[in-house]
Design a protein around this motif. Structure first.
Motif, PDB file in Angstrom:
ATOM      1  N   ALA A  85       2.739 -30.816  -1.156  1.00  0.00           N
ATOM      2  CA  ALA A  85       1.375 -31.307  -0.944  1.00  0.00           C
ATOM      3  C   ALA A  85       1.125 -32.592  -1.736  1.00  0.00           C
ATOM      4  O   ALA A  85       0.476 -33.511  -1.234  1.00  0.00           O
ATOM      5  CB  ALA A  85       0.355 -30.225  -1.318  1.00  0.00           C
ATOM      6  N   LYS A  94      -6.813 -37.062   5.806  1.00  0.00           N
ATOM      7  CA  LYS A  94      -5.456 -36.552   5.542  1.00  0.00           C
ATOM      8  C   LYS A  94      -5.218 -36.389   4.049  1.00  0.00           C
ATOM      9  O   LYS A  94      -4.661 -35.386   3.608  1.00  0.00           O
ATOM     10  CB  LYS A  94      -4.412 -37.483   6.157  1.00  0.00           C
ATOM     11  CG  LYS A  94      -4.413 -37.456   7.663  1.00  0.00           C
ATOM     12  CD  LYS A  94      -3.395 -38.396   8.249  1.00  0.00           C
ATOM     13  CE  LYS A  94      -3.511 -38.345   9.767  1.00  0.00           C
ATOM     14  NZ  LYS A  94      -2.462 -39.060  10.449  1.00  0.00           N
ATOM     15  N   THR A 114      -3.157 -29.185  -2.775  1.00  0.00           N
ATOM     16  CA  THR A 114      -2.543 -29.341  -4.092  1.00  0.00           C
ATOM     17  C   THR A 114      -3.310 -28.540  -5.143  1.00  0.00           C
ATOM     18  O   THR A 114      -2.704 -27.824  -5.947  1.00  0.00           O
ATOM     19  CB  THR A 114      -2.514 -30.834  -4.491  1.00  0.00           C
ATOM     20  OG1 THR A 114      -1.744 -31.547  -3.533  1.00  0.00           O
ATOM     21  CG2 THR A 114      -1.930 -31.047  -5.856  1.00  0.00           C
ATOM     22  N   LYS A 153       2.861 -35.387   0.125  1.00  0.00           N
ATOM     23  CA  LYS A 153       2.126 -35.740   1.344  1.00  0.00           C
ATOM     24  C   LYS A 153       0.855 -36.514   1.019  1.00  0.00           C
ATOM     25  O   LYS A 153       0.470 -37.424   1.762  1.00  0.00           O
ATOM     26  CB  LYS A 153       1.798 -34.490   2.157  1.00  0.00           C
ATOM     27  CG  LYS A 153       2.985 -33.932   2.903  1.00  0.00           C
ATOM     28  CD  LYS A 153       2.562 -32.774   3.780  1.00  0.00           C
ATOM     29  CE  LYS A 153       3.668 -32.299   4.675  1.00  0.00           C
ATOM     30  NZ  LYS A 153       3.224 -31.221   5.563  1.00  0.00           N
ATOM     31  N   ALA A 154       0.180 -36.171  -0.067  1.00  0.00           N
ATOM     32  CA  ALA A 154      -1.018 -36.907  -0.476  1.00  0.00           C
ATOM     33  C   ALA A 154      -0.650 -38.342  -0.865  1.00  0.00           C
ATOM     34  O   ALA A 154      -1.331 -39.294  -0.465  1.00  0.00           O
ATOM     35  CB  ALA A 154      -1.717 -36.201  -1.635  1.00  0.00           C
ATOM     36  N   GLN A 162      -4.616 -32.762   1.832  1.00  0.00           N
ATOM     37  CA  GLN A 162      -3.459 -32.537   0.971  1.00  0.00           C
ATOM     38  C   GLN A 162      -3.872 -32.359  -0.485  1.00  0.00           C
ATOM     39  O   GLN A 162      -3.291 -31.544  -1.206  1.00  0.00           O
ATOM     40  CB  GLN A 162      -2.449 -33.689   1.111  1.00  0.00           C
ATOM     41  CG  GLN A 162      -1.800 -33.756   2.454  1.00  0.00           C
ATOM     42  CD  GLN A 162      -1.156 -32.449   2.878  1.00  0.00           C
ATOM     43  OE1 GLN A 162      -0.498 -31.764   2.102  1.00  0.00           O
ATOM     44  NE2 GLN A 162      -1.371 -32.074   4.120  1.00  0.00           N
TER      45      GLN A 162
END
Length: 158
Positions: free
Chosen positions: A137, A86, A94, A140-141, A90
């Motif tokens: 992104a 995951k 990015t 989310k990372a 991300q």
């Protein structure tokens, strides 16, 4: 086996044996070949026990606490691998959004069109959309790393 569930076998140390012979010895030991890594002298075989989750360098750093049972260690590697996938997705987005945004923004700002040109404003609009996607992104990372730590942090060294 190392913390990542792997044993690295340098086949150049066994140059008198064929790869078939090495493969038979690996199978006889109850191990499987997870992947191969080419090196200057031949190749490195990455071995693991069947039904063991193994980590690769792309899964990021993994430092478990000492004294974990094999089941705890395997579960931690499995969850680490899920969260790494995951995070890596991300992180890749990015990079993509960041590079595309810089290119579009530089193109818009270096435009020879008059400031009221429609293409100029369209380029700026697209650049702003890419900037928002970049920010999402990144968040989310960061969230993937945070959730990973919440789930398996008690099994990992700081």
């Amino acid at each position: 086996m190392d913390d990542k569930g792997c044993y690295h076998l340098d086949t150049s140390q066994y140059a008198v044996l064929s790869l078939t012979d090495i493969g038979m010895a690996v199978n006889a030991a109850g191990l499987t070949v997870v992947r191969t890594i080419p090196n200057s002298a031949g190749r490195m075989l990455v071995l693991a026990h069947p039904r063991t989750t193994t980590l690769s360098p792309s899964d990021g750093p993994f430092a478990p606490k000492s004294g974990l049972s094999p089941q705890e260690l395997n579960w931690a590697r499995e969850r680490h691998k899920v969260w790494a996938k995951k995070f890596n997705r991300q992180f890749g987005l990015t990079l993509l959004y960041g590079v595309v945004d810089v290119i579009i923004l530089l193109g818009a700002l270096n435009s020879f069109e008059p400031a009221d040109g429609a293409r100029y404003y369209a380029s700026l609009g697209i650049a702003m959309i890419m900037l928002v996607l970049f920010g999402i992104a990144v968040l989310k990372a960061i969230d993937a790393r945070r959730k990973r730590w919440e789930e398996i942090g008690h099994l990992l060294e700081r």
